[in-house]
Design a protein around this motif. Structure first.
Motif, PDB file in Angstrom:
ATOM      1  N   TYR A 158       0.827  -1.199   0.000  1.00  0.00           N
ATOM      2  CA  TYR A 158       0.000   0.000   0.000  1.00  0.00           C
ATOM      3  C   TYR A 158       0.867   1.258   0.000  1.00  0.00           C
ATOM      4  CZ  TYR A 158      -3.777  -3.189   1.042  1.00  0.00           C
ATOM      5  OH  TYR A 158      -4.680  -4.206   0.976  1.00  0.00           O
ATOM      6  N   TYR A 159       1.985   1.198   0.693  1.00  0.00           N
ATOM      7  CA  TYR A 159       2.930   2.310   0.687  1.00  0.00           C
ATOM      8  C   TYR A 159       3.445   2.555  -0.728  1.00  0.00           C
ATOM      9  CZ  TYR A 159       7.046   5.083   1.825  1.00  0.00           C
ATOM     10  OH  TYR A 159       7.993   6.064   1.874  1.00  0.00           O
ATOM     11  N   LYS A 160       3.763   1.489  -1.425  1.00  0.00           N
ATOM     12  CA  LYS A 160       4.248   1.634  -2.797  1.00  0.00           C
ATOM     13  C   LYS A 160       3.210   2.300  -3.679  1.00  0.00           C
ATOM     14  CE  LYS A 160       7.256  -2.403  -2.859  1.00  0.00           C
ATOM     15  NZ  LYS A 160       7.510  -3.680  -3.510  1.00  0.00           N
ATOM     16  N   ILE A 161       1.965   1.874  -3.556  1.00  0.00           N
ATOM     17  CA  ILE A 161       0.901   2.421  -4.399  1.00  0.00           C
ATOM     18  C   ILE A 161       0.640   3.886  -4.061  1.00  0.00           C
ATOM     19  CG2 ILE A 161      -1.571   2.279  -4.917  1.00  0.00           C
ATOM     20  CD1 ILE A 161      -1.299  -0.765  -4.523  1.00  0.00           C
ATOM     21  N   ILE A 162       0.467   4.189  -2.776  1.00  0.00           N
ATOM     22  CA  ILE A 162       0.153   5.556  -2.372  1.00  0.00           C
ATOM     23  C   ILE A 162       1.316   6.491  -2.676  1.00  0.00           C
ATOM     24  CG2 ILE A 162      -0.254   7.032  -0.356  1.00  0.00           C
ATOM     25  CD1 ILE A 162      -1.951   4.735   0.774  1.00  0.00           C
ATOM     26  N   PHE A 163       2.518   6.069  -2.350  1.00  0.00           N
ATOM     27  CA  PHE A 163       3.665   6.925  -2.614  1.00  0.00           C
ATOM     28  C   PHE A 163       3.883   7.096  -4.112  1.00  0.00           C
ATOM     29  CE2 PHE A 163       8.069   7.872  -3.407  1.00  0.00           C
ATOM     30  CZ  PHE A 163       8.203   9.025  -2.647  1.00  0.00           C
ATOM     31  N   GLY A 164       3.714   6.042  -4.864  1.00  0.00           N
ATOM     32  CA  GLY A 164       3.870   6.148  -6.314  1.00  0.00           C
ATOM     33  C   GLY A 164       2.884   7.125  -6.925  1.00  0.00           C
ATOM     34  N   LEU A 165       1.614   7.056  -6.482  1.00  0.00           N
ATOM     35  CA  LEU A 165       0.612   7.990  -6.991  1.00  0.00           C
ATOM     36  C   LEU A 165       0.932   9.425  -6.598  1.00  0.00           C
ATOM     37  CD1 LEU A 165      -2.673   5.987  -6.299  1.00  0.00           C
ATOM     38  CD2 LEU A 165      -1.636   6.471  -8.518  1.00  0.00           C
ATOM     39  N   MET A 166       1.280   9.632  -5.329  1.00  0.00           N
ATOM     40  CA  MET A 166       1.589  10.987  -4.862  1.00  0.00           C
ATOM     41  C   MET A 166       2.824  11.551  -5.561  1.00  0.00           C
ATOM     42  SD  MET A 166       0.841  10.733  -0.770  1.00  0.00           S
ATOM     43  CE  MET A 166       1.794  12.193  -0.456  1.00  0.00           C
ATOM     44  N   ALA A 167       3.851  10.748  -5.692  1.00  0.00           N
ATOM     45  CA  ALA A 167       5.090  11.226  -6.308  1.00  0.00           C
ATOM     46  C   ALA A 167       4.876  11.555  -7.773  1.00  0.00           C
ATOM     47  CB  ALA A 167       6.194  10.182  -6.151  1.00  0.00           C
TER      48      ALA A 167
END
Length: 147
Positions: free
Chosen positions: A75-84
């Motif tokens: 979930y960190y990967k998905i959320i951070f990827g979207l935000m970045a």
């Protein structure tokens, strides 16, 4: 608790950067352009507080951009990827819009006659979505070619 500390740390960094940016605006007003010289303190305070979270988020993204793919939480990967990707898309679209506006000062572009700074900020936030998607697709393509 660790997430709250991380948020507070980057919010404090964002606050410091916002205060420095506000000081530069006031310094610019006193030295170069009298339009900004006697700005109301409440307006400056609101601007500093509004810029705190985006500046802190920007620092957090820059700090974590290289190591987010190694994180164990999906979930960190998905959320951070979207935000970045969205954040980088906003920055790139704002730079491109500023270059187009600079071009308008050299060559008259009729579609930019009624554009203001507010329109450019709004358009950069709007164009951040497709540019972020393009960045995501490009990074995905680069990562697939590495494997």
């Amino acid at each position: 608790m660790k997430n709250v500390k991380t948020f507070a740390k980057y919010a404090a960094y964002g606050l410091m950067i916002s205060i420095i940016m506000g000081a530069f605006v006031h310094l610019y007003g006193f030295l170069f352009d009298s339009f900004y010289a006697f700005q109301d303190l409440s307006v400056s305070t609101k601007a500093v507080l509004l810029l705190t979270i985006p500046n802190g988020m920007h620092l957090w993204i820059i700090n974590n951009i290289e190591r987010y793919t190694n994180h164990t939480n999906p979930y960190y990967k998905i959320i951070f990827g979207l935000m970045a990707n969205y954040w980088l898309g906003c920055i790139l679209s704002f730079v491109v819009l500023c270059l187009v506006w600079l071009l308008n000062s050299i060559v008259s572009l009729p579609f930019l006659e009624r554009m203001s700074e507010d329109h450019f900020f709004s358009l950069s936030l709007l164009f951040g979505v497709p540019v972020g998607i393009l960045i995501y697709l490009k990074l995905k393509n680069v990562n697939n070619n590495k494997q």
